[in-house]
Design an enzyme around this catalytic site. Sequence first.
Site, PDB file in Angstrom:
ATOM      1  N   HIS A  90       0.983  -1.254   0.181  1.00 25.49           N
ATOM      2  CA  HIS A  90      -0.128   0.105  -0.002  1.00 25.49           C
ATOM      3  C   HIS A  90       0.795   1.115  -0.068  1.00 25.49           C
ATOM      4  O   HIS A  90       0.364   2.435  -0.399  1.00 25.49           O
ATOM      5  CB  HIS A  90      -0.987   0.126   1.352  1.00 25.49           C
ATOM      6  CG  HIS A  90      -2.141  -0.697   0.851  1.00 25.49           C
ATOM      7  ND1 HIS A  90      -2.123  -2.327   1.231  1.00 25.49           N
ATOM      8  CD2 HIS A  90      -3.152  -0.593  -0.178  1.00 25.49           C
ATOM      9  CE1 HIS A  90      -3.205  -2.643   0.548  1.00 25.49           C
ATOM     10  NE2 HIS A  90      -3.970  -1.917  -0.408  1.00 25.49           N
ATOM     11  N   ARG A 127     -10.712   3.409  -1.367  1.00 27.89           N
ATOM     12  CA  ARG A 127     -10.434   2.537  -0.139  1.00 27.89           C
ATOM     13  C   ARG A 127     -10.725   3.294   1.079  1.00 27.89           C
ATOM     14  O   ARG A 127      -9.878   4.129   1.618  1.00 27.89           O
ATOM     15  CB  ARG A 127      -8.894   2.112  -0.539  1.00 27.89           C
ATOM     16  CG  ARG A 127      -8.351   1.205  -1.323  1.00 27.89           C
ATOM     17  CD  ARG A 127      -6.993   1.180  -1.200  1.00 27.89           C
ATOM     18  NE  ARG A 127      -6.347  -0.053  -2.285  1.00 27.89           N
ATOM     19  CZ  ARG A 127      -6.010   0.145  -3.261  1.00 27.89           C
ATOM     20  NH1 ARG A 127      -5.711   1.372  -3.814  1.00 27.89           N
ATOM     21  NH2 ARG A 127      -5.476  -1.054  -3.838  1.00 27.89           N
ATOM     22  N   ARG A 134     -15.492   0.879  -1.389  1.00 28.12           N
ATOM     23  CA  ARG A 134     -15.324  -0.381  -0.920  1.00 28.12           C
ATOM     24  C   ARG A 134     -15.467  -0.167   0.744  1.00 28.12           C
ATOM     25  O   ARG A 134     -15.161   0.708   1.294  1.00 28.12           O
ATOM     26  CB  ARG A 134     -13.817  -0.794  -1.100  1.00 28.12           C
ATOM     27  CG  ARG A 134     -13.507  -2.210  -0.314  1.00 28.12           C
ATOM     28  CD  ARG A 134     -12.229  -2.650  -1.015  1.00 28.12           C
ATOM     29  NE  ARG A 134     -11.120  -1.803  -0.339  1.00 28.12           N
ATOM     30  CZ  ARG A 134      -9.989  -2.112  -0.646  1.00 28.12           C
ATOM     31  NH1 ARG A 134      -9.501  -3.069  -1.499  1.00 28.12           N
ATOM     32  NH2 ARG A 134      -8.914  -1.708   0.007  1.00 28.12           N
ATOM     33  N   GLU A 173     -11.170 -11.451  -5.200  1.00 23.07           N
ATOM     34  CA  GLU A 173      -9.660 -11.307  -4.777  1.00 23.07           C
ATOM     35  C   GLU A 173      -9.227 -12.614  -4.077  1.00 23.07           C
ATOM     36  O   GLU A 173      -8.193 -12.708  -3.802  1.00 23.07           O
ATOM     37  CB  GLU A 173      -9.329  -9.999  -3.779  1.00 23.07           C
ATOM     38  CG  GLU A 173     -10.269  -9.685  -2.720  1.00 23.07           C
ATOM     39  CD  GLU A 173      -9.960  -8.549  -2.282  1.00 23.07           C
ATOM     40  OE1 GLU A 173      -8.793  -7.938  -2.228  1.00 23.07           O
ATOM     41  OE2 GLU A 173     -10.795  -7.842  -1.254  1.00 23.07           O
ATOM     42  N   ASN A 231      -4.374  -7.621  -6.903  1.00 18.53           N
ATOM     43  CA  ASN A 231      -3.189  -7.249  -5.879  1.00 18.53           C
ATOM     44  C   ASN A 231      -3.407  -8.508  -4.959  1.00 18.53           C
ATOM     45  O   ASN A 231      -2.432  -9.193  -4.556  1.00 18.53           O
ATOM     46  CB  ASN A 231      -3.238  -5.997  -5.100  1.00 18.53           C
ATOM     47  CG  ASN A 231      -3.337  -4.926  -5.980  1.00 18.53           C
ATOM     48  OD1 ASN A 231      -3.105  -4.896  -7.055  1.00 18.53           O
ATOM     49  ND2 ASN A 231      -3.770  -3.693  -5.426  1.00 18.53           N
ATOM     50  N   ASP A 232      -4.465  -8.912  -4.256  1.00 21.04           N
ATOM     51  CA  ASP A 232      -4.675  -9.921  -3.660  1.00 21.04           C
ATOM     52  C   ASP A 232      -4.966 -11.476  -4.214  1.00 21.04           C
ATOM     53  O   ASP A 232      -4.187 -12.412  -4.098  1.00 21.04           O
ATOM     54  CB  ASP A 232      -5.644  -9.671  -2.630  1.00 21.04           C
ATOM     55  CG  ASP A 232      -5.293  -9.187  -1.393  1.00 21.04           C
ATOM     56  OD1 ASP A 232      -4.227  -9.146  -0.924  1.00 21.04           O
ATOM     57  OD2 ASP A 232      -6.157  -8.143  -1.215  1.00 21.04           O
ATOM     58  N   ARG A 262       2.487 -10.564  -1.251  1.00 17.55           N
ATOM     59  CA  ARG A 262       2.595  -9.334  -2.138  1.00 17.55           C
ATOM     60  C   ARG A 262       3.694  -8.282  -1.592  1.00 17.55           C
ATOM     61  O   ARG A 262       4.110  -7.383  -2.378  1.00 17.55           O
ATOM     62  CB  ARG A 262       1.358  -8.505  -2.594  1.00 17.55           C
ATOM     63  CG  ARG A 262       0.714  -7.972  -1.225  1.00 17.55           C
ATOM     64  CD  ARG A 262      -0.786  -7.721  -1.703  1.00 17.55           C
ATOM     65  NE  ARG A 262      -1.039  -6.099  -1.594  1.00 17.55           N
ATOM     66  CZ  ARG A 262      -2.248  -5.625  -1.765  1.00 17.55           C
ATOM     67  NH1 ARG A 262      -3.260  -6.553  -1.462  1.00 17.55           N
ATOM     68  NH2 ARG A 262      -2.372  -4.392  -2.157  1.00 17.55           N
ATOM     69  N   CYS A 321      -9.673  -3.626  -9.992  1.00 14.59           N
ATOM     70  CA  CYS A 321      -9.150  -2.505  -9.369  1.00 14.59           C
ATOM     71  C   CYS A 321      -7.914  -2.834  -8.926  1.00 14.59           C
ATOM     72  O   CYS A 321      -7.392  -1.952  -8.243  1.00 14.59           O
ATOM     73  CB  CYS A 321     -10.208  -1.948  -8.558  1.00 14.59           C
ATOM     74  SG  CYS A 321     -10.751  -3.251  -7.032  1.00 14.59           S
TER      75      CYS A 321
HETATM   76  C1  PEP Z   1      -6.745  -5.996  -4.580  1.00 15.01           C
HETATM   77  O1  PEP Z   1      -6.556  -6.616  -3.547  1.00 15.01           O
HETATM   78  O2  PEP Z   1      -6.379  -6.213  -5.717  1.00 15.01           O
HETATM   79  C2  PEP Z   1      -7.111  -4.546  -4.100  1.00 15.01           C
HETATM   80  C3  PEP Z   1      -7.444  -3.609  -5.301  1.00 15.01           C
HETATM   81  O3  PEP Z   1      -7.408  -4.229  -2.910  1.00 15.01           O
HETATM   82  P1  PEP Z   1      -6.007  -3.730  -2.024  1.00 15.01           P
HETATM   83  O4  PEP Z   1      -4.828  -3.451  -2.700  1.00 15.01           O
HETATM   84  O5  PEP Z   1      -6.691  -2.628  -0.895  1.00 15.01           O
HETATM   85  O6  PEP Z   1      -5.963  -5.070  -1.193  1.00 15.01           O
HETATM   86 MG    MG Z   2      -7.271  -6.451  -1.725  1.00 10.19          MG
END
Ligand code: PEP
Ligand code: MG
Length: 576
Positions: free
Chosen positions: A195, A302, A338, A437, A460-461, A471, A508
Site C-alpha cells: 500500500h 479504499r 469499498r 480477490e 493485488n490479492d 505481495r 481495481c
Molecule cells: C486488490 O487486492 O487487488 C485490491 C485492489 O485491494 P487492496 O490493494 O486494497 O488489497
Molecule cells: Mg485486496
Amino acid sequence: MGEITKISTLNGIAASGDIAIAKAYCLAEPALFFGVKMIEDFAQEIERFRAAIAKSKQEIKKIHDATKIKLGKDNAAIFDAHLLVLSDLELINAVEETVKSQQINAEYALQCTSDRFISMFEQMDNEYMRERAADIRDVTKRVLSHLLGVELVNPGMISEEVIIVAKDLTPSDTAQLNRQFVKGFTTDIGGRTSHSAIMARTLEIPAVVGTKVATERINHGDLVIVDGISGEVIINPTEEIVAQYEKKKADFAAQKAEWAKLVNEKTVSADGHHVELAANIGTPNDVKGAINNGGEGVGLYRTEFLYMGREHLPTEDEQYEAYKSVVEGMNGKPVVVRTLDIGGDKELPYLSLPKEINPFLGFRAIRLCLEEQDIFRTQLKALLRASTAGNLKIMFPMIATLDEFRQAKAILEEEKQKLSAEGIAFSESIELGIMVEIPATAILADQFAKEVDFFSIGTNDLIQYTMAADRMNEQVSYLYQPYSPSILRLVKMVIDAAHKEGKWAGMCGEMAGDETAIPVLLGLGLDEFSMSATSILKARSLIKRLNKSEMKELAQNVLNMSTTTEVKAAITAAVK
Ligand code: PEP
Ligand code: MG
C-alpha cells in the site's frame, strides 16, 4: 532514449514512475542506549530532565502545527495527546522522585517510570485509556532522545529536498510525506502492490521498493537518483550520469504532456469499443487527481484510510461528509466505495486486535466487519446517506463465500429499513458488488454473478493468494506474475460469469493499469479498468491504439500458453 551508463546501482521494484534526484535522508531509528548510573547531584539531574521535557514540548508543538496545516485538525490531535502526557504531573513527579530517592540518572528513572505507567494503562478495560500507553511510549522516546542528545528522525519536519531511504514505510508514513521536500523514496522491503507503493503512485512520488539493501548501502547525505520507471537506484552518480537522468526526466515530462491531451476524451479502442477507465482513491483529496487525470469514475475508494492514522473510529457523520464529498466531487460519475478492508499491511492500532501470524490470511476486511457489526453498520449508514449525492455503488472486500455476501447484504438491507423508518433519504438504486480477490470466489464466479450487481477483480490479492506469494515480500516477487496463464484464466472466468448474467466486470488491482496486461484484459472483455489516477492517461493512449477484435484473438492465444514468458512475448508481438 540512449543507453545509460550505470555505476553503484541497486535494482528494486519500480513502484511509482518518474525520476527523482536529491540527497538521501536515511530514516533509521536512532539507538537510544543507556544504563543505570548513580549520580551525585540530583537537583542538577532533575534540571536536565526538565530541560529535556521543555525541548520535547517545543518540538511536539512544531510538529503539531505543521501536521494541522498539512493534514487537518484530526490528524494533529495525536500530538495534543503527547503534550498532555508531558504535562502529566503524576508521571513527571514520579520520575523526579525516583531520581531523588534512588540517586540515579534521569534516563533510567524515566524509562522505569514510564514502563510502569504503560503496563498500568495497557491493563485497563477502557479502550481510550489503553490507547494512552502508546502515547507514553512515543513521548518517552522523544524525551530520552533529548536527554541523550540524539536526534529523532521525523519525516514530517524535513525542510530541504531529499529522497527518503528506509527499511519500510507504512501507508500512513507515506501519506504524511511532505511532497514539497520529499522528492522520492526507496525502501529495502515491499512490492509493487504494497500500500505504500500504491500511495506513492497516487501522490506522484517517484519510488523504488524492495531493493533489499538500500539502508545498508546508502549513507545519509549521499546523492541518489531514484528511477521509478526502471526500478533502479543510483548512488553518488557522476555529473554526467545526473545529466543523463535529467534528460530522461524531461523526456518523461514531455511524454506526460502528450498523454494530458487525452484528458477529456472517452476511452475508445481503434475499432470503436468503449471501456471505462476509473481511478483508485484513498481519500477525498484524491478526487482532484482522478478528475485531472481524466478518470471516468472512481472504481475503488479504499475507505480504510479514513480509519487510519488516528486514535479512534471515525463517526458516522465524519464518514458521511467524506463519502458525500467524493460522490459530489465526481459529479454524477460512478463511485465504487469499498467497505472497510482493514488487515494485511493496513493496521488499526486502536482496535487492539490480536497480532496474527498470517495477517493477510486472517481476521480482516469483511470477516472483521461481519463480527464487529457496530463498525460495519455505522459505515453502511453513512454510505446510504451519502448515496443521494450522486452515483454511489457499494462493494464488499475479501468475499470468500456466498454466505458472507448474503450476510453482508442482509445487514445493508436492515440498515436501509432503519433509515426508512427514521425518514432519512437514500438512493433506491445503489448497485452492490464484491471484490473478487480470493481464488475460491473467482472459481465460483458463475454462482456469485446471480446475486451481485458487479464484480471488481482485486488482482493485488488474487495474485498473491493464487501463487501463494506474499505481495509485500520482495524475495518471492518473481512469483508475483500478473501475466501468468493461471491468473488470466481466473480473470476470464470472472468476466465471462458476469457477462452471462448481464452484469459488468471491472478490475481495481494494479494489473488494470499495467501496460502489458491491458491488451489482454481488453480482449477478455473487461468493462471497467480502475487504477492509480496517474496511470489513466497512459492507459487511454494505449487502448486508443488497440483493436479489440485483435486483442480478443490475442487473449484466446495466451490463455492456452503454459508460461508467463510465452504470454509476455505474445503480447509484445501483438502490440508493437
Ligand atoms: C486488490 O487486492 O487487488 C485490491 C485492489 O485491494 P487492496 O490493494 O486494497 O488489497
Ligand atoms: Mg485486496
